[in-house]
Design a protein around this motif. Structure first.
Motif, mmCIF file in Angstrom:
data_model
loop_
_atom_site.group_PDB
_atom_site.id
_atom_site.type_symbol
_atom_site.label_atom_id
_atom_site.label_comp_id
_atom_site.label_asym_id
_atom_site.label_seq_id
_atom_site.Cartn_x
_atom_site.Cartn_y
_atom_site.Cartn_z
ATOM 1 N N MET A 1 0.827 -1.234 -0.110
ATOM 2 C CA MET A 1 0.067 -0.076 -0.047
ATOM 3 C C MET A 1 0.710 1.277 0.155
ATOM 4 S SD MET A 1 -2.466 1.618 3.057
ATOM 5 C CE MET A 1 -3.972 0.469 2.890
ATOM 6 N N PRO A 2 0.748 2.188 -1.015
ATOM 7 C CA PRO A 2 1.260 3.537 -0.899
ATOM 8 C C PRO A 2 1.116 4.125 0.447
ATOM 9 C CG PRO A 2 -0.394 3.662 -2.371
ATOM 10 C CD PRO A 2 -0.461 2.196 -1.938
ATOM 11 N N ILE A 3 2.115 5.180 0.734
ATOM 12 C CA ILE A 3 1.937 6.159 1.838
ATOM 13 C C ILE A 3 1.192 7.429 1.253
ATOM 14 C CG2 ILE A 3 3.012 7.920 3.134
ATOM 15 C CD1 ILE A 3 5.526 5.713 3.008
ATOM 16 N N SER A 4 -0.079 7.661 2.038
ATOM 17 C CA SER A 4 -0.811 8.750 1.805
ATOM 18 C C SER A 4 -0.978 9.735 2.859
ATOM 19 C CB SER A 4 -2.133 8.320 1.036
ATOM 20 O OG SER A 4 -2.694 7.559 2.005
ATOM 21 N N TYR A 5 -1.284 10.963 2.489
ATOM 22 C CA TYR A 5 -1.481 11.989 3.483
ATOM 23 C C TYR A 5 -2.789 11.898 4.131
ATOM 24 C CZ TYR A 5 -2.014 16.680 6.034
ATOM 25 O OH TYR A 5 -2.412 17.654 6.516
ATOM 26 N N VAL A 6 -3.425 11.955 5.504
ATOM 27 C CA VAL A 6 -4.812 11.667 5.907
ATOM 28 C C VAL A 6 -4.981 13.117 6.274
ATOM 29 C CG1 VAL A 6 -6.332 10.644 7.300
ATOM 30 C CG2 VAL A 6 -4.513 9.217 6.133
ATOM 31 N N GLY A 7 -4.414 13.769 6.980
ATOM 32 C CA GLY A 7 -4.665 14.992 7.584
ATOM 33 C C GLY A 7 -3.904 15.448 8.739
ATOM 34 N N ALA A 8 -4.080 16.742 9.262
ATOM 35 C CA ALA A 8 -3.389 17.068 10.424
ATOM 36 C C ALA A 8 -4.186 18.038 11.285
ATOM 37 C CB ALA A 8 -2.115 18.296 9.594
ATOM 38 N N GLY A 9 -3.729 18.423 12.429
ATOM 39 C CA GLY A 9 -4.346 19.144 13.268
ATOM 40 C C GLY A 9 -3.522 19.776 14.257
ATOM 41 N N SER A 10 -3.944 20.819 15.165
ATOM 42 C CA SER A 10 -3.102 21.588 16.045
ATOM 43 C C SER A 10 -3.942 21.755 17.345
ATOM 44 C CB SER A 10 -2.551 22.970 15.386
ATOM 45 O OG SER A 10 -3.857 23.668 15.300
ATOM 46 N N ALA A 11 -3.089 21.923 18.412
ATOM 47 C CA ALA A 11 -3.480 22.370 19.719
ATOM 48 C C ALA A 11 -2.435 23.413 20.218
ATOM 49 C CB ALA A 11 -3.747 21.500 20.631
ATOM 50 N N VAL A 12 -3.165 24.574 20.963
ATOM 51 C CA VAL A 12 -2.307 25.481 21.827
ATOM 52 C C VAL A 12 -2.677 25.249 23.064
ATOM 53 C CG1 VAL A 12 -1.517 27.655 22.058
ATOM 54 C CG2 VAL A 12 -1.620 26.697 19.791
ATOM 55 N N GLN A 13 -1.743 25.329 24.145
ATOM 56 C CA GLN A 13 -2.206 25.215 25.450
ATOM 57 C C GLN A 13 -1.029 26.239 26.084
ATOM 58 O OE1 GLN A 13 -2.913 21.329 26.908
ATOM 59 N NE2 GLN A 13 -5.009 21.450 26.175
ATOM 60 N N THR A 14 -1.373 27.162 26.938
ATOM 61 C CA THR A 14 -0.356 27.897 27.273
ATOM 62 C C THR A 14 -0.037 27.576 29.140
ATOM 63 O OG1 THR A 14 -1.955 29.798 28.069
ATOM 64 C CG2 THR A 14 -0.957 29.851 25.895
ATOM 65 N N VAL A 15 -0.845 27.152 29.697
ATOM 66 C CA VAL A 15 -0.475 27.006 31.153
ATOM 67 C C VAL A 15 -1.283 25.428 31.483
ATOM 68 C CG1 VAL A 15 -0.627 27.779 33.488
ATOM 69 C CG2 VAL A 15 -0.442 29.211 31.738
ATOM 70 N N LEU A 19 -0.926 17.854 27.570
ATOM 71 C CA LEU A 19 -1.583 18.511 26.341
ATOM 72 C C LEU A 19 -2.310 17.290 25.578
ATOM 73 C CD1 LEU A 19 -1.559 20.642 23.905
ATOM 74 C CD2 LEU A 19 0.481 19.581 23.023
ATOM 75 N N THR A 20 -3.407 17.252 25.324
ATOM 76 C CA THR A 20 -4.380 16.172 24.783
ATOM 77 C C THR A 20 -4.732 16.485 23.227
ATOM 78 O OG1 THR A 20 -5.352 15.994 26.755
ATOM 79 C CG2 THR A 20 -6.528 15.269 25.078
ATOM 80 N N LEU A 21 -4.119 15.716 22.509
ATOM 81 C CA LEU A 21 -4.344 15.866 21.107
ATOM 82 C C LEU A 21 -5.605 15.027 20.495
ATOM 83 C CD1 LEU A 21 -0.723 15.990 19.891
ATOM 84 C CD2 LEU A 21 -2.020 17.905 20.167
ATOM 85 N N ALA A 22 -6.524 15.360 19.664
ATOM 86 C CA ALA A 22 -7.465 14.394 19.195
ATOM 87 C C ALA A 22 -6.961 13.679 18.107
ATOM 88 C CB ALA A 22 -8.702 15.293 18.876
ATOM 89 N N GLY A 23 -7.156 12.310 17.538
ATOM 90 C CA GLY A 23 -6.836 11.862 16.464
ATOM 91 C C GLY A 23 -7.884 12.073 15.312
ATOM 92 N N SER A 24 -7.761 11.630 14.232
ATOM 93 C CA SER A 24 -8.674 11.725 13.171
ATOM 94 C C SER A 24 -9.741 10.568 13.255
ATOM 95 C CB SER A 24 -7.913 11.752 11.898
ATOM 96 O OG SER A 24 -8.831 11.978 10.727
#
Length: 91
Positions: A1-15, A19-24
């Motif tokens: 199976m070839p490599i393919s791009y699925v998506g990206a996300g971002s999160a910013v927390q200051t204090v 840091l909790t990131l959500a999967g696609s």
């Protein structure tokens, strides 16, 4: 199976200590998630659990960067809590 791009996300927390990131929602079994995290206080960044593998963690002047990866063993979205403090991240 070839490599393919699925998506990206971002999160910013200051204090925070977590840091909790959500999967696609379109993630499939054997997809690879990559987390790139930058902490502004130069303390160690920790993975959510043993299924995440650290590629690198480096100190910068007053900050620290880390890259982790994980191969999914189940389809669908999940959430991942990295141990940090004062963080900007891309996922």
């Amino acid at each position: 199976m070839p490599i393919s791009y699925v998506g990206a996300g971002s999160a910013v927390q200051t204090v925070t200590t977590t840091l909790t990131l959500a999967g696609s929602a379109s993630s499939a079994i054997n997809d690879v998630h990559i987390a790139h995290i930058i902490s502004i206080n130069n303390t160690a960044i920790t993975a959510p659990d043993a299924t995440w593998f650290e590629i690198a963690q480096l100190n910068f002047t007053g900050s620290r960067g880390a890259i982790f990866w994980k191969r999914l063993i189940a389809a669908g979205a999940g959430s991942y809590a990295f141990g940090v403090a004062g963080t900007t991240t891309s996922y």
